[in-house]
Design a protein around this motif. Structure first.
Motif, PDB file in Angstrom:
ATOM      1  N   PHE A 444       6.561  67.349  -6.094  1.00  0.00           N
ATOM      2  CA  PHE A 444       6.163  66.128  -5.386  1.00  0.00           C
ATOM      3  C   PHE A 444       4.743  65.703  -5.748  1.00  0.00           C
ATOM      4  N   ALA A 445       3.870  66.653  -6.039  1.00  0.00           N
ATOM      5  CA  ALA A 445       2.521  66.290  -6.478  1.00  0.00           C
ATOM      6  C   ALA A 445       2.594  65.500  -7.787  1.00  0.00           C
ATOM      7  N   THR A 446       3.416  65.972  -8.703  1.00  0.00           N
ATOM      8  CA  THR A 446       3.575  65.276  -9.981  1.00  0.00           C
ATOM      9  C   THR A 446       4.202  63.898  -9.782  1.00  0.00           C
ATOM     10  N   ALA A 447       5.256  63.840  -8.976  1.00  0.00           N
ATOM     11  CA  ALA A 447       5.939  62.568  -8.744  1.00  0.00           C
ATOM     12  C   ALA A 447       5.002  61.556  -8.089  1.00  0.00           C
ATOM     13  N   MET A 448       4.227  61.989  -7.088  1.00  0.00           N
ATOM     14  CA  MET A 448       3.307  61.066  -6.416  1.00  0.00           C
ATOM     15  C   MET A 448       2.185  60.625  -7.347  1.00  0.00           C
ATOM     16  N   GLY A 449       1.662  61.558  -8.140  1.00  0.00           N
ATOM     17  CA  GLY A 449       0.605  61.199  -9.075  1.00  0.00           C
ATOM     18  C   GLY A 449       1.068  60.172 -10.087  1.00  0.00           C
ATOM     19  N   LEU A 450       2.253  60.393 -10.665  1.00  0.00           N
ATOM     20  CA  LEU A 450       2.784  59.440 -11.639  1.00  0.00           C
ATOM     21  C   LEU A 450       3.083  58.090 -11.004  1.00  0.00           C
ATOM     22  N   THR A 451       3.627  58.112  -9.795  1.00  0.00           N
ATOM     23  CA  THR A 451       3.944  56.847  -9.118  1.00  0.00           C
ATOM     24  C   THR A 451       2.674  56.061  -8.814  1.00  0.00           C
ATOM     25  N   GLY A 452       1.647  56.731  -8.319  1.00  0.00           N
ATOM     26  CA  GLY A 452       0.381  56.050  -8.036  1.00  0.00           C
ATOM     27  C   GLY A 452      -0.240  55.461  -9.286  1.00  0.00           C
ATOM     28  N   LEU A 453      -0.233  56.218 -10.380  1.00  0.00           N
ATOM     29  CA  LEU A 453      -0.796  55.720 -11.642  1.00  0.00           C
ATOM     30  C   LEU A 453       0.031  54.557 -12.177  1.00  0.00           C
ATOM     31  N   THR A 454       1.346  54.655 -12.077  1.00  0.00           N
ATOM     32  CA  THR A 454       2.212  53.575 -12.546  1.00  0.00           C
ATOM     33  C   THR A 454       1.939  52.283 -11.802  1.00  0.00           C
ATOM     34  N   LEU A 455       1.839  52.359 -10.481  1.00  0.00           N
ATOM     35  CA  LEU A 455       1.572  51.158  -9.688  1.00  0.00           C
ATOM     36  C   LEU A 455       0.233  50.541 -10.051  1.00  0.00           C
ATOM     37  N   ALA A 456      -0.779  51.386 -10.290  1.00  0.00           N
ATOM     38  CA  ALA A 456      -2.112  50.868 -10.633  1.00  0.00           C
ATOM     39  C   ALA A 456      -2.095  50.172 -11.993  1.00  0.00           C
ATOM     40  N   VAL A 457      -1.456  50.799 -12.991  1.00  0.00           N
ATOM     41  CA  VAL A 457      -1.407  50.200 -14.321  1.00  0.00           C
ATOM     42  C   VAL A 457      -0.614  48.894 -14.287  1.00  0.00           C
ATOM     43  N   ALA A 458       0.507  48.892 -13.587  1.00  0.00           N
ATOM     44  CA  ALA A 458       1.329  47.684 -13.506  1.00  0.00           C
ATOM     45  C   ALA A 458       0.589  46.572 -12.777  1.00  0.00           C
ATOM     46  N   TRP A 459      -0.121  46.929 -11.706  1.00  0.00           N
ATOM     47  CA  TRP A 459      -0.845  45.918 -10.930  1.00  0.00           C
ATOM     48  C   TRP A 459      -1.994  45.330 -11.744  1.00  0.00           C
ATOM     49  N   GLN A 460      -2.730  46.192 -12.460  1.00  0.00           N
ATOM     50  CA  GLN A 460      -3.830  45.704 -13.288  1.00  0.00           C
ATOM     51  C   GLN A 460      -3.307  44.829 -14.424  1.00  0.00           C
ATOM     52  N   ALA A 772      -7.009  51.840  -2.638  1.00  0.00           N
ATOM     53  CA  ALA A 772      -6.234  53.053  -2.389  1.00  0.00           C
ATOM     54  C   ALA A 772      -4.769  52.749  -2.076  1.00  0.00           C
ATOM     55  N   TRP A 773      -4.401  51.464  -2.118  1.00  0.00           N
ATOM     56  CA  TRP A 773      -3.042  51.135  -1.688  1.00  0.00           C
ATOM     57  C   TRP A 773      -1.992  51.707  -2.633  1.00  0.00           C
ATOM     58  N   THR A 774      -2.313  51.829  -3.943  1.00  0.00           N
ATOM     59  CA  THR A 774      -1.327  52.387  -4.862  1.00  0.00           C
ATOM     60  C   THR A 774      -1.032  53.844  -4.531  1.00  0.00           C
ATOM     61  N   LEU A 775      -2.075  54.577  -4.137  1.00  0.00           N
ATOM     62  CA  LEU A 775      -1.872  55.978  -3.767  1.00  0.00           C
ATOM     63  C   LEU A 775      -1.108  56.079  -2.453  1.00  0.00           C
ATOM     64  N   ALA A 776      -1.445  55.179  -1.501  1.00  0.00           N
ATOM     65  CA  ALA A 776      -0.714  55.174  -0.235  1.00  0.00           C
ATOM     66  C   ALA A 776       0.760  54.825  -0.456  1.00  0.00           C
ATOM     67  N   ALA A 777       1.003  53.872  -1.365  1.00  0.00           N
ATOM     68  CA  ALA A 777       2.387  53.497  -1.664  1.00  0.00           C
ATOM     69  C   ALA A 777       3.135  54.664  -2.301  1.00  0.00           C
ATOM     70  N   ALA A 778       2.451  55.419  -3.164  1.00  0.00           N
ATOM     71  CA  ALA A 778       3.090  56.585  -3.776  1.00  0.00           C
ATOM     72  C   ALA A 778       3.465  57.609  -2.720  1.00  0.00           C
TER      73      ALA A 778
END
Length: 808
Positions: A444-460, A772-778
């Motif tokens: 779950f740490a890996t899944a959350m980390g990847l999801t947070g990074l994905t949302l940030a890259v996509a949003w930017q 921090a919303w991308t991390l919260a969303a993850a």
């Protein structure tokens, strides 16, 4: 004996897999997906590390790199260098070979068909430096004569549907050129791709362009490659190059103020970069098909390994639970004389068999997905499936099988026959349970980390793509030509475009507005010289783009002509750089060149100040820019008053009348801005796919853990029910463990994701409000996935019948 026992264990393992198809499908498919993702990502990394390995003696070949020490420059090193720099290297006296490598697109007519191909102009020494494989003809002749070409195998087939083309001719701009040689195709992993070669004396170059390229130190249109011969010295070549540049008129005509502003540095710095480092050179910041980002590539390698590790972790979890359920079977085998070695060999054989089957299916999935993956990373991955890669994959499958089967085998060895046969051993040790909880946390740490990074890259990426360019790009079409407004043909075509129904205006510039790389030195009266970007436009340019002045006026076709060289328009950033506190202060002031020359160039008057428009991506600051009037402009911008499709169709109908030997390329202005972020979009898609896989694996992992947890706590749940616990209390009991696991996973994975997000955003000057919303969303996504994965078992726990559970 050993082989016979191993074969028997594999046969038993196969029977068990066939006997439990549900279990087998889950574990094999889970591992297969992990193998496929890992194979593709690691294959891409291997491809990135193999660039230019096919070139003989590449350790002696260097790229001539340069960096401009000017305020309008990026301050980064680049692989392009000027031909005067090449000439200075050749004249250094040190033993070496040198060749230019200047690529451009040309339109070629063969019979009635016209195609665009890439032409690379090189020097005769190119043959000795790179030693390309010649299939037919004479490459030396192709590079010496001005009217000959050399084609690669693919280009020859594309143009003539055959490789037997030596002696045949093609038309370029209406002039015939003979094919003198056919070359073997290059591997996809090359930083020097070419489709056709011509020598530096080629007649395809117009005389004006040839003079610019061959005499101007500041004009860098391609690469320069140097091969040091025995006794050659890189430092001696660079020292001679530096002396030659300092003695050139390009430097000598600089004013004392310009020289002082360099603070003792050279205007252009040079270095020789090894060809072996070309693709992943960290000094090169520009994104291109011949350069990759080292951090991104190795980051994807880590993601691939993580995905495979997560899939293997799931298998370990499931196999361990299955081992616990098979404790009576294991106890019976022990009672019948099975020793530690036999049990270990059996469970390891079963694990290796599962991993080998999963590897084979994973390779099939990777093969099926390779075209999609190649398109996603924009690379031709032509050497992914080789005997070596397939063999290493199968070895990896065996190794993973041994590692993944080690813990279930140890659990089997630890079974105590007396307790198991008495029904008291049907549970896992505390250490084993803790290990599987740790593995679930890491999933779950890996899944959350990847999801947070994905949302940030996509949003930017979305934010950068939607930034206001400073004008309405929607109604604009870009039509480049190979000539400029000094040509009667281009002027006639421009006039014909203006007469198309639905066209409200046509403007001309020296390049699309997304390409603004030229700069010059200017100074205001009484001020210091500054380096500022330059852009040439027609008088209609600002009207067609719908731009209004901040101060003064902009160019007007009723008042200004392309030949007016005594007027300029600057943007707001340019006004500030010239030192004007207010844009209105710049209007009417005179700007001149600080370059020492005998031409006596007259000063230019600022007639207006333009709002900043975006010439580059969100990674760069707004560029101070001066807009000149001029006729050396050949990129047309067509503004449509209504729908663009009829206008584009009319342009396509007009084109052959004016340019029968050229290929038309019409682009929407909005799409040109989107190209700036194509690599970011691809990265977001890769991360999204990885996140989905990692999350699915984590979901399955917690599903298995929840099933075992309910089974392990069945008697406790019954006792709580007997003492009055309701459904909500039972649900909280089951959920409590997984809430804690997800919380720990968040504490591990989200800080790492935060650091990765900040490093990614650091490359942009204009950033999306990521926060921090991308991390919260993850975290929310992980919680929902965990809830969906455990709800079935929570409901099952609420429905456990006391009589049944206490009988177990």
């Amino acid at each position: 004996m050993i082989l016979r026992d191993a074969f028997r264990d594999f046969r038993i393992g196969w029977r068990l897999l066939v006997k439990e198809p549900g279990y087998s499908a889950v574990v094999v498919l889970g591992l297969a997906v992990g193998f496929a993702a890992c194979f593709l990502l690691l294959g891409y990394v291997a491809h990135s590390l193999s660039y230019d390995r096919h070139i003989p003696e590449r350790d002696r070949i260097y790229r001539l790199m340069q960096k401009w020490n000017i305020s309008s420059g990026s301050g980064n090193w680049g692989d392009a260098a000027s031909l005067p720099a090449r000439d200075a290297i050749v004249a250094s006296g040190t033993p070496l070979l040198a060749s230019s490598f200047i690529e451009s697109s040309i339109d070629v007519r063969v019979g009635a068909e016209i195609r665009s191909i890439s032409l690379t102009v090189v020097d005769p020494d190119f043959r000795q430096i790179f030693n390309p494989t010649v299939l037919a003809g004479d490459l030396a002749e192709a590079l010496e004569r001005p009217d000959t070409l050399a084609l690669t195998r693919d280009t020859a087939t594309q143009l003539f549907a055959s490789t037997d083309v030596v002696g045949k001719t093609v038309l370029v701009a209406g002039q015939p050129y003979r094919i003198a040689a056919v070359l073997e195709n290059q591997p996809a992993a090359t930083t020097l791709p070419y489709a056709a070669l011509a020598g530096s004396r080629t007649a395809i170059w117009k005389q004006e362009y040839r003079e610019l390229v061959t005499t101007n130190w500041g004009s860098s249109h391609g690469g320069v490659y140097v091969k040091l011969l025995p006794g050659g010295s890189a430092q001696a070549a660079l020292d001679a190059l530096r002396r030659s540049m300092r003695a050139s008129s390009f430097i000598q005509r600089m004013s004392p103020e310009q020289v002082a502003s360099l603070n003792g540095r050279d205007l252009i710095e040079f270095r020789l970069g090894p060809l072996a480092d070309a693709y992943l050179d960290p000094l090169i910041k520009e994104q291109s098909p011949t350069h990759g980002d080292r951090r991104t590539i190795f980051g994807l390698a880590a993601v691939g390994v993580l995905i495979l590790a997560l899939a293997a972790t799931n298998y370990v979890n499931l196999a361990t639970v299955r081992t616990v359920r098979r404790q009576r079977e294991i106890a019976v085998r022990k009672v019948l004389g099975a020793g530690t070695g036999a049990l270990s060999r059996h469970f390891l054989a079963e694990s290796v068999l599962v991993c080998l089957v999963a590897t084979a299916i994973g390779l099939l999935l990777a093969w099926l997905l390779l075209p999609v993956f190649s398109d996603l990373v924009q690379r031709e991955l032509d050497r992914m499936f080789t005997p070596l890669s397939l063999g290493l994959s199968m070895l990896l499958g065996v190794g993973l099988g041994v590692l993944a089967g080690a813990y279930p085998a140890w659990s089997a060895i630890a079974v105590r026959p007396t307790a198991a046969l008495a029904g008291r051993g049907n549970s896992e040790t505390v250490g084993g349970l803790r290990l599987r909880r740790v593995l679930t946390v890491l999933q779950f740490a890996t899944a959350m980390g990847l999801t947070g990074l994905t949302l940030a890259v996509a949003w930017q990426t979305r934010h950068a793509s939607s930034l206001d360019p400073g004008f309405d790009a929607a109604p604009l079409l870009i039509v480049p030509t190979d000539d400029d407004m000094r040509s009667p043909n281009v002027r006639a075509f421009r006039d014909a475009l203006a007469r198309i129904p639905g066209v409200s205006g046509v403007a001309v510039s020296d390049a699309p507005v997304t390409v603004n790389r030229n700069s010059t030195a200017l100074q205001r009266a009484g001020g210091s010289p500054i380096e500022i970007n330059v852009f040439w436009v027609s008088p209609e340019f600002f009207q067609v783009y719908g731009l209004k002045p901040v101060a003064g006026r902009l160019y007007d076709p009723a008042r200004d002509r392309p030949q007016d060289e005594n007027k300029i328009v600057i943007n707001e950033s340019g006004a500030r750089k010239f030192g004007f506190a207010d844009p209105r202060d710049a209007v009417g002031k005179f700007i001149s060149s600080p370059i020492v020359s005998g031409d006596g160039e007259p000063p230019m008057q600022v007639v207006g100040v333009l709002p900043d428009i975006r010439h580059r991506s969100a990674r760069a600051q707004m560029q101070p820019t001066v807009y000149y009037l001029g006729e050396r402009t050949g990129t047309l911008t067509v503004r449509s008053a209504g729908e663009q499709k009829p206008v584009q169709q009319a342009i396509e109908a007009l084109w052959p009348r004016y340019f029968p030997n050229e290929v038309l390329e019409v682009q929407r202005m909005a799409s040109l801005y989107a190209l700036n972020y194509a690599d970011d979009l691809r990265l977001a898609k890769l991360l999204a796919a990885s996140s989905v896989i990692a999350t699915a694996i984590a979901a399955f992992g917690i599903y298995v853990l929840a099933a075992y947890s309910v089974q392990r706590k069945a008697r406790e749940i019954v006792l709580r029910k007997l003492y009055g616990a309701g459904r909500a209390a039972i649900g909280r009991l089951v959920a409590r463990e997984f809430v804690a696991l997800i919380g720990i996973g968040a504490l591990l994975g989200l800080p790492v994701a935060f650091v990765a997000v900040q490093r990614y955003l650091a490359g942009f000057t204009e950033r999306a409000p990521v926060g921090a919303w991308t991390l919260a969303a993850a975290l929310v996504v992980a919680a929902l996935v965990a809830m969906g994965s455990t709800v079935r078992h929570a409901v099952a726990a609420m429905q456990i019948r006391p009589a049944h559970a206490l009988r177990e």
